[in-house]
Design an enzyme around this catalytic site. Structure first.
Site, mmCIF file in Angstrom:
data_model
loop_
_atom_site.group_PDB
_atom_site.id
_atom_site.type_symbol
_atom_site.label_atom_id
_atom_site.label_comp_id
_atom_site.label_asym_id
_atom_site.label_seq_id
_atom_site.Cartn_x
_atom_site.Cartn_y
_atom_site.Cartn_z
ATOM 1 N N GLU B 138 0.786 -1.650 -0.037
ATOM 2 C CA GLU B 138 0.197 -0.075 -0.474
ATOM 3 C C GLU B 138 1.221 1.355 0.199
ATOM 4 O O GLU B 138 0.178 2.214 -0.553
ATOM 5 C CB GLU B 138 -0.400 0.061 1.314
ATOM 6 N N SER B 192 -7.688 5.311 8.358
ATOM 7 C CA SER B 192 -8.638 5.046 9.996
ATOM 8 C C SER B 192 -7.623 5.284 10.692
ATOM 9 O O SER B 192 -8.131 5.479 11.276
ATOM 10 C CB SER B 192 -9.194 3.377 9.383
ATOM 11 N N SER B 195 -0.270 6.659 8.896
ATOM 12 C CA SER B 195 1.158 6.635 8.461
ATOM 13 C C SER B 195 1.506 7.308 8.146
ATOM 14 O O SER B 195 1.233 8.936 7.356
ATOM 15 C CB SER B 195 0.767 4.721 7.905
ATOM 16 N N ARG B 207 8.832 4.383 6.531
ATOM 17 C CA ARG B 207 7.281 4.656 6.418
ATOM 18 C C ARG B 207 7.935 5.623 8.355
ATOM 19 O O ARG B 207 8.862 4.172 8.836
ATOM 20 C CB ARG B 207 7.313 3.146 7.312
#
Lengths: 764, 373
Positions: B138, B192, B195, B207
């Site tokens: 993703e 939701s 990141s 990340r």
């Protein structure tokens, strides 16, 4: 404004108030920290103590027969800080009580801090007739934090919910700065502290204890903070939170995110078709807030390159649930690199700081202070299983007392690494078996101690009653420690001994052994010359061995060890020679004698620092002949003895007299004293054990100036229970006779096993 | 951004991002179909195209964001429009069933999917609809999709915008801007959960961290606190509410600014702090609660993003994700927070297709993929 505890409180005080607000008669300098639900009061007072003083007789007037010196009990005044914590509901009752007992105080103002200081200002001013002088909350907090970190060993701890011991106490670092303090009140403040008066609020967050409380109350209709935490501890956050596995069906492997990680707090509650339990929502909220604070704390710690991070504020305040979630969060976000630290006296920081602000002209920071175990409540059990009623009651009043020490305490300059030095050999908080044994041991010995205390004050009939009070107090402490071994930091043999000394002092038994010591000193002196002479006749090799054996045999005489005190009590003629026979034959349990002898064949040491132990035979027939030999070799000797009494340990003032008397008999000692090659210093302590990180500053100076290159530590208390593993930067001798069969067995030997440890630091 | 098309995959062209709350779907509608092609086109394919392009709502919960549609895109030699469709992840099974009913599997197309749901629902696609998913990471998709959309522009306008005068509510104006000198950027994706990525080049990113306080938390808490049912409803309430009735401000505690630490009186000291008081709990409106929830979550994201930017030494912070959809309260607040707390050092940037980049990235993979469908 409502009472934020939100519950109806009966206003009766469950403990007699005079046991809570002690020494009010002489109280001066008040400070008060009124928080959302708790009030913390601080005052400074003087305590009248009975102390045993020894004074040399005028020997020209031989009126006292053979007695060496005179013992007199005198009143001494020492300074003490009192801190009392109670629920706001009691504030009026407490103020009334204080007012009634404040006699002729010159105090005109009371320093105040905390969110409630404004609310209660009028009440305090009206009741106490003192002017309320507000101090900045954060400044007080930091001042208080610095104070406890500096003066209370084992102030900080790491919380580990599932470990054998929930609390892992941290060593006092010689330099407490820099550190990060995360104060979680209704919001969060992140403060970087670099020096006593240098700190900066580097960040904060509005998501804090108030968010947990406010949002929690909305979600669960539960009003009280404690109840919300209770709910949370019973809930399952996975019913409310969206986890990584709810999105991925498992872990998000490539990023190393495990399936159980929370992806979205309250992510499952975005629906109207489901009901959520109060417990689950409270738990989810707790996780959300704790994780968020932990994350911010880590980001700030990283940015400022800080590894010591302390957490405080009402959100934390001893609550196991929040300490656990914060610990978890810090561990997660720093991958274990930073540990969340908590403070035993966290609740008092504001009051301590406010007090220090008010006492600035007396400069309390120039003194060393010591937690008084007799007068302090200690850390409460964090166990959630503890009945809440019991918890509430024991939490109603909490006390902390700090004694001002006459001497400023510093590190022994010869510690190899002051940052990693741990005085105590066994941590009884972690070693359950050893804890069981020693608690039993101290309880068993209690009768004997009470008896001796009474015997030491035969002329005072009320001593019996006081001794009984002492018994109750100490027994209660031991029982508390059985359930809460962490109450005063790591539980150790030393802390058990110190607690007993503090309790004895509390009930005016300053020196129960004074007369026994006097008698023994007197007796031993008579044999001094004989011992010295017999040693002088021996060959060099034999002499060295005899001197060491004498040192060890002397150390058998110890009222601190139960096995020996039994023998001594039943057989007062237990002599020096007999003691030698009791000793283990070589090879000893720890035997570095050969290396020591090899060393003695080399050049003399420049200066030896000798931490002495017992009075009587030990000091007179063991230590003196031994150091006499050192002096003859050309080594200077510094004898370090206790500043105050503890068991039958020789005190500095006793040693002064003894040395004088020996010098009168022995020209070697006489000359050494005169030429300042033999010096007597006090160690700054009144403990049967030895903490090398808290020693009299004068001692440290002497050690440095004389170029000390040998440290000798004698006795179970100083060389076995403490310092057995202490690493010094110079040569050291640690010697003791193990006078406790349990401990001897544990070390792999038998009773009266000998430890003779000679250590030379590696040159690297 | 040039796409390398190794081969032209068969229609239909989809990209799908199955998140925790929403499924984002992009669909390429070819506008250059020749008569010949149309004749050959199977009925299934036609019906799918017609269904998607002639409706703007699908079932009860599916929506096509018509205003985001990209016109006249030329991709792999084909020209057409890119459509942006979303529906709740809760409806995923109905979607798969539809795929079965429409015999999607007979179309021999590869279904490129990203987001957690690509993993979670993989087996359901297989067993219920005989469909194989091409699962994609993703974060890869997010970045590729973002870079592509930015490169093709929003029908001739810049994809990116920022707020001028973020600290002045009267004069705070949305301004388009171009994303020149893209790297390094801090990419904050608010779905939701959140990141946060540090992106140094097209294929070089990490990340940095994430937080569980995201869009899901806002909606979840709003549902519990106000009984609302949808994001739109929650935002509608929030736009009418006043969070200062719920939050305790610095001035509520100190009477004004906390000068010792340079904190303004109007700063929030404790989110939901007033709710510790029973009286205030009883007098509070749902709108105020919704607003406070929104402000709390947004400020917290802003604060974490800012700290990350400082730690990573990145000045450009790009916020994306569906939390920002129709959410000017949050975008303006983020713009303000970045500007204020960094004393003008950091600039918050936003993108028009906020939540769709993952799906676009998945769609691009379809065109790149050399797999035979």
């Amino acid at each position: 404004k409502e009472d934020r505890t939100g519950r109806c409180m009966d206003k009766s005080i469950t403990l007699p108030p005079d046991e809570i607000f002690r020494n009010l008669e002489n109280a001066k300098m008040f400070a008060i920290d009124i928080g959302g639900s708790l009030t913390k009061l601080a005052y400074y007072s003087t305590v009248q103590h009975k102390v045993a003083k020894v004074r040399s007789f005028d020997h020209s007037a031989k009126v006292n027969g053979d007695l060496l010196y005179e013992i007199s009990v005198q009143e001494e005044i020492t300074a003490r800080l009192h801190f009392i914590k109670f629920e706001n509901a009691y504030i009026e009752t407490c103020l009334d009580f204080i007012k009634d007992h404040l006699v002729n105080t010159e105090t005109k103002v009371i320093k105040a801090t905390g969110g409630g200081a404004y609310k209660f200002k009028d009440l305090v001013e009206k009741k106490l007739k003192l002017k309320v002088d507000k101090e900045d909350e954060m400044t007080c907090l930091i001042k208080g934090c610095n104070f406890v970190l500096k003066n209370i060993p084992h102030e900080a701890f790491v919380y580990a919910k599932h470990a054998d011991s929930e609390f892992r106490f941290q060593n006092t670092h010689p330099d407490i700065f820099p550190y990060l303090l995360i104060n979680i009140g209704s919001g969060v403040s992140i403060v970087k502290v670099e020096a006593e008066d240098k700190f900066e609020r580097i960040g904060g967050s509005s998501i804090g204890g108030g968010t947990f409380w406010g949002l929690g109350a909305l979600l669960t209709k539960t009003k009280r903070f404690d109840e919300l935490l209770q709910l949370a501890s019973k809930g399952q956050h996975t019913n409310v939170d969206m986890l990584v596995k709810d999105i991925y069906g498992g872990a998000y492997g490539s990023l190393g995110l495990t399936g159980n990680l929370i992806a979205s707090s309250f992510g499952k509650s975005a629906t109207t078709d489901k009901e959520f339990s109060k417990e689950d929502m409270a738990k989810s909220l707790l996780h959300m807030i704790s994780n968020d604070i932990g994350q911010l704390a880590c980001l700030y710690a990283k940015l400022h390159n800080l590894t010591r991070v302390y957490f405080g504020g009402f959100f934390i305040r001893g609550h196991p649930v929040t300490m656990h979630t914060i610990t978890y969060s810090i561990n997660f976000f720093t991958k274990g690199e930073v540990q969340a630290l908590f403070l035993r006296h966290e609740g008092y920081l504001g009051a301590i700081g406010a007090f220090l602000k008010g006492a600035e002209e007396d400069n309390p920071n120039q003194y060393s202070w010591e937690e008084n175990y007799a007068g302090s409540s200690g850390l409460m059990s964090a166990s959630p299983e503890l009945n809440p009623v019991q918890r509430a009651r024991s939490g109603t009043f909490d006390m902390l007392e700090m004694d001002r020490l006459d001497r400023q305490l510093v590190n022994l300059p010869l510690l190899q690494d002051p940052t990693s030095y741990i005085p105590d050999t066994v941590d009884l908080t972690e070693d359950a078996l050893a804890r069981e044994y020693w608690l039993y041991c101290f309880e068993e010995a209690l009768d004997g101690v009470v008896k001796r205390a009474i015997a030491s004050q035969k002329d005072q009939p009320e001593a019996v009653e006081r001794a009984e009070k002492f018994r109750q107090k100490y027994r209660h402490k031991v029982q508390t420690l059985r359930h809460q071994p962490f109450a005063y930091g790591s539980l150790t043999v030393r802390s058990l001994l110190d607690t007993r000394e503090h309790c004895l002092n509390e009930f005016n038994f300053p020196d129960p052994y004074s007369k026994i010591k006097q008698k023994e000193n007197d007796m031993a002196l008579k044999y001094y010359l004989k011992v010295v002479k017999s040693v002088e006749e021996l060959s060099w090799e034999q002499r060295q061995f005899t001197l060491v054996k004498g040192l060890l045999a002397g150390n058998v005489f110890d009222w601190g060890a139960k096995a020996v005190s039994d023998v001594l009590e039943s057989d007062p003629d237990f002599g020096f020679e007999q003691a030698k026979q009791q000793l283990q034959e070589r090879p000893w349990l720890v035997d570095a004698y050969n290396q020591w002898i090899e060393r003695l064949k080399g050049p003399p040491h420049k200066c030896a620092l000798f931490f002495v132990d017992n009075s009587g035979i030990d000091i007179i027939l063991g230590v003196f002949p031994f150091i006499r030999e050192l002096l003859v070799r050309g080594t200077e000797v510094v004898l370090a003895s206790n500043s105050g009494p503890a068991l039958n340990d020789v005190t500095n003032s006793e040693l002064q007299i003894l040395t004088e008397r020996i010098a009168a008999m022995d020209p070697v000692i006489h000359a050494a004293l005169k030429e300042d090659r033999l010096a007597l210093v006090q160690n700054g302590s009144s403990s049967p054990c030895l903490d090398l990180s808290r020693l009299d500053k004068v001692l440290a100076t002497a050690v440095r100036e004389r170029g000390t290159d040998l440290v000798i530590i004698e006795g179970m208390g100083r060389a076995i229970h403490t310092n057995y593993y202490a690493m010094l930067s110079c040569e050291s001798l640690k010697l003791a006779v193990i006078k406790n069969s349990w401990l001897a067995e544990r070390l792999g030997g038998k009773i009266f096993s000998v430890v003779f440890k000679y250590e030379v630091p590696s040159k690297a | 951004m040039k796409l390398k098309c190794s081969r032209k995959p068969a229609f239909p062209w989809f990209g799908m991002d199955i998140g925790g709350t929403l499924v984002k779907l992009v669909y390429f509608e070819p506008k250059d179909i020749t008569a010949e092609e149309e004749q050959e086109e199977v009925e299934n394919l036609k019906s799918i195209r017609r269904y998607l392009t002639s409706n703007t709502a699908y079932g009860k919960t599916g929506v096509r964001d018509v205003h985001l549609e990209l016109h006249n895109l030329t991709i792999c030699g084909r020209t057409g429009n890119l459509h942006f469709i979303r529906f709740p992840t809760a409806a995923m099974h109905r979607f798969i069933q539809m795929g079965r009913d429409k015999h999607f599997s007979s179309l021999h197309t590869t279904l490129c999917a990203t987001g957690g749901g690509a993993y979670k629902f993989e087996n359901d696609f297989r067993t219920m609809a005989d469909l194989e998913l091409l699962k994609l990471d993703e974060l890869d998709c997010l970045i590729q999709g973002l870079l592509y959309i930015d490169s093709v522009s929003f029908n001739g306008h810049p994809e990116c915008y920022y707020f001028e005068n973020p600290s002045d509510t009267q004069n705070c104006i949305k301004r388009p801007c171009s994303l020149d000198n893209l790297f390094p950027m801090l990419l904050v994706n608010i779905g939701s959960g959140v990141s946060i990525l540090a992106v140094y080049a097209k294929d070089d990113y990490k990340r940095v961290t994430g937080t569980s306080l995201g869009g899901g938390t806002f909606l979840g808490l709003c549902c519990l606190l106000t009984g609302c049912e949808t994001f739109e409803e929650a935002l509608e309430m929030a736009s009418k509410g006043d969070s200062t009735n719920v939050d305790k401000l610095v001035k509520d505690i100190y009477g004004g600014d906390y000068q010792r630490f340079g904190l303004q009186g109007s700063a929030v000291a404790s989110s939901f702090g007033h709710m510790m008081s029973k009286e205030k709990r009883e007098s509070i409106s749902k709108e105020d609660l919704a607003r406070a929830t929104l402000v709390t979550i947004t400020n917290n994201i802003g604060s974490i993003a800012r700290m990350c930017a400082v730690n990573e030494k990145i000045e450009r912070v790009v916020f994306v994700g569906n939390f920002l959809r129709i959410n000017t309260v949050s975008t303006k607040l983020l713009a303000y927070a970045m500007d204020f707390w960094s004393k003008g050092q950091l600039r918050a940037l936003f993108l028009e297709h906020e939540g769709y980049f993952g799906a676009v990235g998945a769609f691009l993979e379809l065109l790149k993929s050399s797999d035979d469908a």
